[in-house]
Design an enzyme around this catalytic site. Structure first.
Site, PDB file in Angstrom:
ATOM      1  N   ASP A  44       0.866  -1.158   0.000  1.00 16.54           N
ATOM      2  CA  ASP A  44       0.000   0.000   0.000  1.00 16.54           C
ATOM      3  C   ASP A  44       0.919   1.229   0.000  1.00 16.54           C
ATOM      4  O   ASP A  44       2.130   1.131   0.225  1.00 16.54           O
ATOM      5  CB  ASP A  44      -0.935  -0.040   1.225  1.00 16.54           C
ATOM      6  CG  ASP A  44      -2.186   0.781   0.996  1.00 16.54           C
ATOM      7  OD1 ASP A  44      -3.216   0.497   1.608  1.00 16.54           O
ATOM      8  OD2 ASP A  44      -2.119   1.724   0.174  1.00 16.54           O
TER       9      ASP A  44
HETATM   10  C1  GLC Z   1      -4.298   4.206  -0.377  1.00 16.88           C
HETATM   11  C2  GLC Z   1      -5.185   3.052   0.056  1.00 16.88           C
HETATM   12  C3  GLC Z   1      -5.245   1.916  -0.930  1.00 16.88           C
HETATM   13  C4  GLC Z   1      -5.063   2.427  -2.342  1.00 16.88           C
HETATM   14  C5  GLC Z   1      -3.659   2.992  -2.426  1.00 16.88           C
HETATM   15  C6  GLC Z   1      -3.331   3.489  -3.842  1.00 16.88           C
HETATM   16  O1  GLC Z   1      -3.564   4.686   0.724  1.00 16.88           O
HETATM   17  O2  GLC Z   1      -4.937   2.486   1.329  1.00 16.88           O
HETATM   18  O3  GLC Z   1      -6.508   1.267  -0.748  1.00 16.88           O
HETATM   19  O4  GLC Z   1      -5.227   1.361  -3.262  1.00 16.88           O
HETATM   20  O5  GLC Z   1      -3.443   4.032  -1.477  1.00 16.88           O
HETATM   21  O6  GLC Z   1      -4.040   4.627  -4.133  1.00 16.88           O
END
Ligand code: GLC
Length: 723
Positions: free
Chosen positions: A290
């Site tokens: 993440d």
């Molecule tokens: C965010 C979220 C995740 C998302 C990622 C990319 O912090 O936690 O669900 O896919 O960043 O945008």
């Protein structure tokens, strides 16, 4: 040679040619960073605006100077393998051209994006759509999302999110399928099939990246990113199965969660990423962190510094680093110092190359074009599907004296600003949305030729409105920014000004209909007590207003059922249907498990939803077979109009080696019955789906001491002991 063997051969040949730097480049995912007349990062600029250090006007001015920086020199040098957040064909193809034509080995880029509930054609937020209990619908809307997003250059979506969420304070409950693990698993599997289609190399196929692995929804106190502390039994029974269902459906990527589980952050959790995901479940796709999660292991207190975090993550089985640059900055020296074997690096790179081969990117790096993109969005078929999804996501929570559906000539006075705010209907995570594409409630009513008068938040107009109108329709709830990521709320009731507006409406001696727009369960006991009708309207996307109008006027008979419990108060959280009984379940005695100041029961239970008709249940039976248990129930439509009913089958173990839930959803079927029609519904439950873990983590599948239920929601059921 099979397709997979051919791909594995190509991966091996490519790895032979790659330098360590080029290998590390494949593990680096960059977002389009914003640069402009400001020294801080875009995220910091946002924080400055939110906490008032700069005004909204100053923020907008600075954003006006911003442009996207794609680190193209790094790209040319082979130091970027993927981007997150590119949502247009022109930019995607421009960057792909650099990767394919200007880098030494021409390895194509992988474009990932958060296509969570539609792309340009925004469909209901996942929590809303989950209330349709409709696997086929979930797959069809995912297919639509893939057709549109791949036209815009997206190769992989960071979805489905199947985090079981039992605490309404957690804002991300809006992004998944609610509090039940079976529903989340079915929802996720359907989305994976819809996103990926039959063949991943097709131009309209989008790889699914299931998230957030694992148990992100169990954050303590419903506070986002907070610790998760679970017994192994609960982790394996109540959370992991929803992710496994997505892997079994063929998901080609997994995103580990920000949180720790019992002290080990998922990003560096080898037990989760190597043992459970790969060894036990046979997953051979790619893991992508993440955002910044690898570097955040320092803040967690599990890594001394970024280098330590990078080392732990690659060893735990984290393939790609989303935007933290931990691998980019630290991995080469770790390999050169022998702290990370190049073979470990190769394993991660192979996972990334594999998804690129499977997507056909080496043969066809330009899977879209600006011409295709121009024709791809908001087609009439897309809007039609969005309308169907919106209608099926609506849940009728109260309908006193059958005040709904309304007659076409009914005079409606509408209160609540959100009734006229089209953009509120996109909900959180609508990355491809144009708010103006959405039909607001007001527009939806007008499209039906309704006799409607809009008063916004003007409480002082209520007396006048009540004189002329037949019904008062109040749109209440929460704004779309109040759910989704980093949007936990300690108080989940209505804001004071909405309660005052509602109380004034309720005092006006005309029937009040409340339509809730929200992204999480809300604690609204006063609404249930005083409104004549309550509709859960969620955030339904581009066709929201038309769906509301069709339900209000009875063109559609609402069939949605809640996939989350609606608490009586914030203080009850977490409150969920599959709770244990305790030794002193609630009752008259003082000495039972309850609150002194709040009822033990929710306002609306899991599985609850009314219809404009009425269904009755009888003749429940449960018969044990070698494979499991056959449950049968007879359902009749007692009303004057046809309708759909979501028949739910639950079970309970009255005695077991570990205490378990008073009810657990085993299966469901959505059936259509004409007025007066009766049907027998049969559930063939498999023994291994009814099992649980004992204290030694042995999976127990005996069928002793079990009670089976079937009914219209988790509280209103018939029950029988299986013989
Ligand atoms: C965010 C979220 C995740 C998302 C990622 C990319 O912090 O936690 O669900 O896919 O960043 O945008």
């Amino acid at each position: 040679m099979g397709k997979n063997e051919e791909i594995e051969k190509k991966i091996g040949e490519l790895l032979e040619k790659m330098t360590p730097e080029e290998k590390i480049g494949q593990l680096r995912q960059c977002g389009p960073s914003l640069v402009g007349a400001f020294e801080v990062s875009f995220e910091e600029l946002l924080d400055m605006m939110f906490d008032g250090r700069i005004s909204k006007e100053e923020f907008d001015r600075l954003m006006g100077t911003a442009k996207q920086d794609f680190r193209e020199d790094d790209l040319r040098a082979g130091r970027i393998g993927s981007y997150n957040g590119i949502g247009d064909a022109k930019t995607a193809n421009r960057l792909q051209k650099i990767a394919v034509e200007e880098t030494r080995l021409g390895i194509p880029l992988l474009f990932g994006y958060d296509v969570i509930h539609g792309f340009r054609t925004v469909t209901p937020v996942p929590l809303a759509e989950s209330c349709a209990w409709d696997d086929d619908l979930w797959e069809r809307t995912a297919r639509l999302a893939a057709e549109e997003a791949t036209a815009a250059g997206v190769h992989m979506t960071f979805a489905p999110m199947v985090d079981v969420a039992k605490d309404a304070r957690w804002g991300r409950v809006s992004e998944g399928a609610g509090e039940d693990v079976l529903l989340n698993g079915n929802y996720g599997a359907a989305k994976v099939k819809g996103f990926q289609g039959e063949e991943l190399s097709k131009p309209d196929a989008m790889a699914a990246c299931v998230k957030h692995f694992a148990a992100y929804g169990a954050a303590e106190a419903g506070r986002d990113y907070n610790r998760v502390d679970l017994s192994k039994q609960r982790l394996y029974e109540e959370y992991l199965p929803s992710y496994k269902a997505c892997i079994d459906a063929g998901a080609r990527a997994v995103m580990p969660a920000f949180n720790d589980i019992n002290g080990v952050p998922c990003s560096v959790n080898g037990e989760l990423l190597r043992k459970v995901l790969r060894k036990d479940w046979g997953f051979d796709g790619m893991t992508v962190s993440d955002a910044n999660a690898i570097a955040e292991c320092v803040a967690h207190g599990i890594a001394r510094d970024k280098r330590d975090a990078a080392k732990q993550a690659i060893h735990a089985g984290m393939d790609m680093d989303m935007t933290s640059d931990s691998y980019h900055e630290e991995l080469l020296s770790l390999v050169e110092d022998g702290e990370v074997y190049e073979a470990v690096l190769d394993e991660a790179v192979a996972d990334v190359l594999r998804i690129k081969f499977e997507l056909g990117l080496f043969e066809h790096p330009y899977k879209t074009s600006e011409e295709r993109e121009k024709e791809a969005f908001l087609t009439p078929e897309a809007r039609k599907l969005a309308l169907e999804a919106a209608e099926k996501s609506i849940v009728l929570l109260k309908n006193e004296k059958g005040i709904l559906p309304l007659r076409k000539e009914t005079k409606i006075a509408v209160f609540g600003a959100m009734a006229d705010d089209a953009g509120e209907n996109t909900g959180a995570w609508a990355v491809g949305a144009h708010p103006g594409d959405c039909v607001s409630l007001l527009e939806g009513l007008k499209n039906k030729g309704a006799d409607v008068q809009f008063y916004g938040e003007e409480k002082e107009q209520i007396p006048k409105a009540a004189e002329t109108a037949d019904v008062l329709l109040a749109v209440l709830g929460e704004h779309k920014e109040e759910s989704g990521e980093a949007a936990s709320r300690a108080y989940i009731g209505l804001p004071k000004e909405q309660i005052l507006l509602f109380e004034a409406l309720a005092a006006a001696k005309k029937p009040v209909i409340v339509l809730l727009m929200n992204g999480r369960p809300l604690a609204v006991p006063e609404i249930d007590e005083k409104a004549s009708a309550v509709i859960e309207g969620w955030q339904l996307g581009v066709e929201a207003g038309n769906a509301y109008a069709r339900v209000l006027f009875g063109e559609v008979n609402p069939s949605g059922k809640l996939t989350v419990t609606f608490p009586y108060s914030s203080g009850q959280c977490p409150v969920y249907y599959a709770h244990t009984n305790t030794g002193r379940p609630g009752g008259k005695s003082k000495f039972t498990s309850k609150y002194l100041d709040t009822p033990l029961t929710p306002v609306y239970p899991f599985g609850f939803g009314l219809s404009y008709t009425k269904f009755s249940y009888q003749d429940l039976s449960a018969v044990k077979t070698e494979e499991g248990v056959t449950v049968k129930v007879s359902v009749k439509n007692e009303g004057e109009i046809s309708g759909e009913e979501i028949v739910q089958c639950y079970y309970r173990r009255k005695a077991a080696k570990r205490v378990g839930p008073v009810k657990k959803l085993a299966a469901y079927q959505k059936i259509f019955l004409k007025s007066g029609e009766r049907r027998e519904v049969v559930f063939e439950l498999k023994r291994e789906e009814l099992g649980y873990y004992d204290m030694d983590m042995n999976y127990v599948t005996d069928l002793e001491d079990m009670v089976f239920y079937a009914g219209t929601n988790s509280e209103d059921t018939l029950g029988t002991v299986n013989n």
